[in-house]
Design a protein around this motif. Structure first.
Motif, PDB file in Angstrom:
ATOM      1  N   UNK A   1       2.001  10.972  10.854  1.00 43.41           N
ATOM      2  CA  UNK A   1       0.721  11.172  11.527  1.00 43.41           C
ATOM      3  C   UNK A   1       0.530  10.061  12.555  1.00 43.41           C
ATOM      4  N   UNK A   2       0.208  10.433  13.797  1.00 39.61           N
ATOM      5  CA  UNK A   2       0.051   9.446  14.857  1.00 39.61           C
ATOM      6  C   UNK A   2      -1.387   9.336  15.354  1.00 39.61           C
ATOM      7  N   UNK A   3      -2.248  10.327  15.079  1.00 41.59           N
ATOM      8  CA  UNK A   3      -3.635  10.285  15.556  1.00 41.59           C
ATOM      9  C   UNK A   3      -4.406  11.415  14.895  1.00 41.59           C
ATOM     10  N   UNK A   4      -5.696  11.498  15.204  1.00 45.65           N
ATOM     11  CA  UNK A   4      -6.537  12.616  14.773  1.00 45.65           C
ATOM     12  C   UNK A   4      -7.312  13.132  15.976  1.00 45.65           C
ATOM     13  N   UNK A   5      -7.659  14.417  15.943  1.00 44.48           N
ATOM     14  CA  UNK A   5      -8.466  15.029  16.997  1.00 44.48           C
ATOM     15  C   UNK A   5      -9.499  15.934  16.333  1.00 44.48           C
TER      16      UNK A   5
ATOM     17  N   UNK B   1      -0.168   9.935  20.841  1.00 44.20           N
ATOM     18  CA  UNK B   1      -1.482   9.623  20.313  1.00 44.20           C
ATOM     19  C   UNK B   1      -2.539  10.517  20.916  1.00 44.20           C
ATOM     20  N   UNK B   2      -3.790  10.078  20.815  1.00 44.29           N
ATOM     21  CA  UNK B   2      -4.927  10.856  21.322  1.00 44.29           C
ATOM     22  C   UNK B   2      -5.845   9.950  22.114  1.00 44.29           C
TER      23      UNK B   2
ATOM     24  N   UNK C   1      -4.350  15.011  23.891  1.00 41.57           N
ATOM     25  CA  UNK C   1      -3.152  14.425  23.296  1.00 41.57           C
ATOM     26  C   UNK C   1      -2.266  13.864  24.397  1.00 41.57           C
ATOM     27  N   UNK C   2      -1.555  12.780  24.092  1.00 46.39           N
ATOM     28  CA  UNK C   2      -0.545  12.303  25.025  1.00 46.39           C
ATOM     29  C   UNK C   2       0.759  12.088  24.272  1.00 46.39           C
ATOM     30  N   UNK C   3       1.836  12.303  24.976  1.00 45.82           N
ATOM     31  CA  UNK C   3       3.166  12.040  24.446  1.00 45.82           C
ATOM     32  C   UNK C   3       4.021  11.476  25.552  1.00 45.82           C
ATOM     33  N   UNK C   4       4.854  10.480  25.235  1.00 47.24           N
ATOM     34  CA  UNK C   4       5.695   9.859  26.243  1.00 47.24           C
ATOM     35  C   UNK C   4       7.151   9.951  25.830  1.00 47.24           C
ATOM     36  N   UNK C   5       8.005  10.000  26.828  1.00 45.30           N
ATOM     37  CA  UNK C   5       9.450  10.020  26.629  1.00 45.30           C
ATOM     38  C   UNK C   5      10.069   9.299  27.815  1.00 45.30           C
ATOM     39  N   UNK C   6      11.377   9.234  27.835  1.00 43.97           N
ATOM     40  CA  UNK C   6      12.051   8.597  28.960  1.00 43.97           C
ATOM     41  C   UNK C   6      11.900   9.409  30.237  1.00 43.97           C
ATOM     42  N   UNK C   7      11.349  10.647  30.129  1.00 45.93           N
ATOM     43  CA  UNK C   7      11.101  11.478  31.306  1.00 45.93           C
ATOM     44  C   UNK C   7       9.726  11.238  31.915  1.00 45.93           C
TER      45      UNK C   7
ATOM     46  N   UNK D   1      10.512   7.772  35.311  1.00 43.06           N
ATOM     47  CA  UNK D   1      11.578   7.324  34.433  1.00 43.06           C
ATOM     48  C   UNK D   1      11.108   6.104  33.655  1.00 43.06           C
ATOM     49  N   UNK D   2      11.109   6.225  32.307  1.00 41.99           N
ATOM     50  CA  UNK D   2      10.710   5.125  31.440  1.00 41.99           C
ATOM     51  C   UNK D   2      11.918   4.647  30.641  1.00 41.99           C
ATOM     52  N   UNK D   3      11.941   3.364  30.419  1.00 35.43           N
ATOM     53  CA  UNK D   3      13.024   2.763  29.641  1.00 35.43           C
ATOM     54  C   UNK D   3      12.792   3.034  28.157  1.00 35.43           C
ATOM     55  N   UNK D   4      13.877   3.027  27.372  1.00 36.01           N
ATOM     56  CA  UNK D   4      13.740   3.311  25.936  1.00 36.01           C
ATOM     57  C   UNK D   4      12.925   2.251  25.216  1.00 36.01           C
ATOM     58  N   UNK D   5      12.751   1.081  25.832  1.00 38.13           N
ATOM     59  CA  UNK D   5      11.934   0.025  25.224  1.00 38.13           C
ATOM     60  C   UNK D   5      10.472   0.085  25.661  1.00 38.13           C
ATOM     61  N   UNK D   6      10.141   1.016  26.556  1.00 42.04           N
ATOM     62  CA  UNK D   6       8.770   1.115  27.058  1.00 42.04           C
ATOM     63  C   UNK D   6       7.829   1.597  25.954  1.00 42.04           C
ATOM     64  N   UNK D   7       6.664   0.979  25.851  1.00 45.64           N
ATOM     65  CA  UNK D   7       5.640   1.411  24.906  1.00 45.64           C
ATOM     66  C   UNK D   7       4.435   1.937  25.675  1.00 45.64           C
ATOM     67  N   UNK D   8       3.780   2.937  25.118  1.00 47.99           N
ATOM     68  CA  UNK D   8       2.582   3.531  25.721  1.00 47.99           C
ATOM     69  C   UNK D   8       1.471   3.464  24.684  1.00 47.99           C
ATOM     70  N   UNK D   9       0.396   2.769  25.008  1.00 50.91           N
ATOM     71  CA  UNK D   9      -0.690   2.509  24.061  1.00 50.91           C
ATOM     72  C   UNK D   9      -2.021   2.901  24.678  1.00 50.91           C
TER      73      UNK D   9
END
Length: 807
Positions: A587-591, A636-637, A647-653, A672-680
């Motif tokens: 579970x990553x968030x609630x809506x 997350x949300x 909702x949001x979701x991130x990937x290397x795309x 283009x996001x690096x595999x170490x990139x975090x999205x908060x």
């Protein structure tokens, strides 16, 4: 004491502390924080170290200034009270009472739950790591402290002037190799300092004449480039009649050498025999590991004890199956092997020293894996007393220190950067744990001042020499204080017992969850173990708020803080999950979910997709999932000001946003996001949310607003802070995996929304979200793993525990 002006006279700022020290008016200075805040912290620390540390009971604010002088010097006067309060919490175990701060202070400490440490006074600071320390006495009774460093230098301080930060060393010697061993041997006119490096050369220096006695090369008959013994295995040994020799350990034997001539003396001390590979595989093999200790028996015989390892090999390539710690003891005079002993450790012996017991006998203190220390009577050999437990990690070094009232303590260094002192007879701690400044401790010695003060001196990997007074505080442990990796808030639920007030949940590096009352920091329930991963608060319709627990290694669990039990588990029929071939959902968030009645849906991440789950019925909601893209990162949300939740979701795309009710994609930000990139997510009450996209060196604040039809999303500001600092420090966070930059949104006391960040450097920073300008920086003294704002508090999860600040 009269009040100081906002900008005091430079003489007062730098020299008032000297007058306070001479008059013994430390308490008066501590009672006037408006004065203390405007004095030079380094000047106050120097005087407290010179005339107070280890001698008198310094008031907490003065002790905090001594310990945190560099942090205090780096902040404005209005922040110094907060830094002192946080440092004091690490000594006393509690922050000053709430509401005691002055009106000009930027922050006040509401409460803390920090691990108790006895932090050191820093004597010197040099870039090269400290490899060896040795304190020794001169004929006039004074002591010198010798410091050997990796750059091949030996610096010597007088023990009286070493407490004066402005005094340089009395001597500095330079050699061509790193200095890893410092010993003293008896010379014609007193003690001679012996310095050894990675080669076979021994350098001798006379501290009385302050001149070089010479240098000798051990084993001059060896072939050029041949390495006949390993660098760490050196030890000075006193012979009857006052003669001193050097014991040098090889894999299978020990030789004694005359340091002045470089010639071997006496018989070779034969240890484990050399075996062929076939014999080692069949019968096992033994070797010496390079820890040595001379010991004198009650009958006057002198023994030399070496630590080693018994290995049982399981293949022709020499890989190890089992390893056991072992001791060998020889009679120095005859070279006879007196005894050998299995110590009970698995693995190699990491430390060996002698310690004097209360009845005058000498005991051998041994350390190996598991952070345990055992004492042996060398005459038996038999174990003395109980095992000494309590080191937070494997013991990597041990020494002794002579305390007041003719007592001796055993000092150990753990792999967790903590130095601890023990009563060797009772096995009880002496004082509080002593925490290293910035890095691990490589060398230990004891230092004594003519006025009777006794200290433990440690040499750090960061080049500092650190000084502790082991008796300055009692041993106080808070069992609930420790590293915090995750934080989550729980909303108030009227009518509930625990949840009738704001609660805070934390997860530490041992995967233990703890509930706290947010306003006071008091624990609200027994800790819950096996709670890996980030917990998510899940409000239930007409019921309590539950916590969803799961880290991908087990099914999702819903835990009720009221009943303290798991009320629901998401089962999986997928055989690959049961066999741990693929991860479980988390579970990553609630809506909010509206289908005729208000309820909350949990956002479940399963691989590279998101889907909605009804925690009340245990069923999935909607008809399809939300694809995050290849190589997913974070999800997350976000709650928008108009009441909608996306909702949001991130990937290397890039980053994608969806409407959770309709399933429609409302944003596709291709980048283009690096595999170490975090999205908060960064949110404020009533303000527009942002996404903090953090790379290695910078954090971008991205506006996910779907109303911008041209760019779909844009970078609002760039913060000059990333997940990895430019200069990687050696004291890494205790959390596993990559270190994420902690980010949250908060409101200052002026009502301005700011972005708060924290990371491995232990500095809390506030940023203006529109311009990216730095608003404020406050060092908290430990790496920051998590940040959370709730009910006017900024809660900080650090390597040492929890801090709650008010602004």
């Amino acid at each position: 004491m009269a009040a100081a002006t906002e900008t005091p006279n430079p003489y007062i700022a730098h020299h008032l502390a000297g007058h306070v020290a001479e008059a013994g008016a430390w308490q008066e200075l501590a009672d006037a924080p408006h004065v203390l805040d405007h004095l030079d912290p380094r000047a106050v620390a120097a005087e407290a170290l010179r005339l107070g540390y280890g001698r008198t009971g310094l008031p907490d604010p003065v002790t905090a200034t001594l310990v945190a002088r560099d942090l205090l010097a780096s902040v404005a006067p209005e922040d110094r009270e907060t830094v002192r309060a946080l440092t004091t919490a690490r000594f006393v175990g509690a922050a000053p009472a709430a509401g005691t701060r002055r009106g000009d202070a930027t922050w006040s400490v509401r409460w803390t739950r920090l691990r108790r440490d006895l932090l050191p006074a820093i004597l010197t600071d040099r870039a090269s790591p400290v490899e060896a320390l040795r304190a020794f006495s001169l004929p006039d009774g004074r002591q010198l402290l010798a410091v050997g460093t990796h750059d091949g230098r030996v610096r010597l301080w007088d023990s009286e002037s070493v407490l004066d930060a402005a005094m340089p060393p009395v001597e500095e010697l330079a050699y061509d190799r790193p200095v890893h061993t410092l010993e003293t041997v008896a010379g014609p006119g007193g003690e001679i300092l012996l310095a050894a490096g990675t080669g076979r050369t021994v350098h001798l220096w006379d501290p009385v004449a302050r001149s070089t006695v010479g240098a000798s090369v051990l084993d001059p008959g060896a072939a050029p480039g041949e390495r006949t013994f390993r660098a760490p295995a050196w030890k000075a040994v006193s012979q009857p009649g006052g003669r001193s020799l050097i014991a040098v350990c090889d894999t299978h034997n020990v030789r004694l050498w005359d340091p002045f001539t470089g010639e071997p003396v006496g018989p070779e001390l034969i240890g484990p025999e050399s075996l062929t590979v076939a014999q080692a595989i069949t019968d096992g093999a033994e070797s010496l590991d390079g820890v040595l200790a001379p010991v004198t028996l009650p009958d006057g015989r002198a023994l030399l004890v070496a630590g080693g390892t018994s290995r049982v090999l399981d293949s022709i390539d020499g890989s190890t199956d089992f390893m056991y710690g072992r001791l060998w003891a020889w009679d120095i005079a005859t070279g006879e092997l007196v005894w050998k002993l299995l110590t009970g450790y698995s693995g190699t012996l990491t430390a060996l020293t002698t310690v004097q017991l209360r009845d005058g006998r000498q005991a051998l203190a041994t350390a190996g894996g598991g952070g345990v220390v055992r004492l042996f009577d060398p005459e038996g050999p038999t174990q003395v007393g109980e095992w000494l437990h309590g080191n937070g990690a494997d013991v990597v070094g041990a020494s002794t220190v002579r305390l007041r009232h003719n007592r001796t303590a055993l000092v150990t260094v753990g792999g967790d950067r903590t130095v601890r002192a023990w009563d060797p007879t009772t096995g009880t701690p002496v004082g509080a744990p002593m925490s290293a400044h910035n890095s691990g401790v490589r060398a230990l010695t004891s230092l004594h001042i003519a006025d009777g003060r006794a200290f433990v001196a440690g040499g750090g990997e960061d080049g500092t020499v650190q000084l502790w007074d082991p008796e300055s505080a009692g041993h106080i442990e808070d069992p609930l204080a420790g590293p915090v990796d995750q934080l989550v808030s729980m909303p108030v639920r009227p009518g509930a017992i625990r949840q009738s007030r704001p609660l805070l949940a934390s997860v530490d590096s041992d995967n233990t969850l703890q509930l706290w009352e947010a306003s006071s920091g008091l624990p609200m329930a027994q800790p819950l173990e096996d709670s890996a991963g980030r917990p998510v608060a899940v409000p239930m319709p007409d019921g309590p708020t539950l916590l969803a627990l799961g880290d991908g290694k087990r099914p999702i669990r819903l835990w009720d803080p009221e009943s303290h039990r798991v009320v629901r588990t998401m089962r999986s029929r997928n055989p690959f999950r049961r066999m741990h071939l693929i991860a479980y959902p988390t579970v990553v968030a609630t809506v909010p979910w509206r289908d005729g009645r208000r309820r909350t849906a949990a956002v479940v991440r399963d691989g590279s997709s998101l889907w909605l789950w009804d925690p009340a019925s245990g069923r999935s909601l909607g008809t399809s999932g939300f694809g995050m893209g290849a190589h997913p990162l974070d999800a997350g949300a976000l709650s928008l000001p108009d009441g909608r939740t996306v909702l949001f979701g991130s990937s290397e795309e890039g980053i994608r946003l969806w409407d959770p009710t309709t399933g429609a994609r409302i944003l596709d930000w291709r980048r283009k996001l690096d595999h170490r990139t975090t999205v908060t997510p960064v949110t404020w009450p009533g303000a527009h949310p942002l996404l903090a996209v953090t790379g290695d060196e910078i954090t971008c604040l991205v506006d996910p607003s779907p109303e911008d039809t041209t760019l779909k999303s844009r970078v609002r500001a760039r913060l000059a802070v990333g997940s990895q600092p430019a200069a990687e420090p050696s004291d890494l966070s205790l959390s596993s995996g990559r270190h994420r930059l902690a980010v949250t949104g908060c409101l200052t006391r002026e009502g301005r929304p700011v972005v708060a960040t924290g990371g491995r450097d232990g500095v809390l920073r506030l940023w203006e979200p529109r311009t990216g300008g730095l608003v404020h920086a406050l060092p908290v003294g430990a790496p920051i793993n998590a940040l959370l704002t709730m009910d006017g508090l900024l809660v900080i999860g650090t390597r040492d525990g929890l801090i709650a600040l008010e602004s």
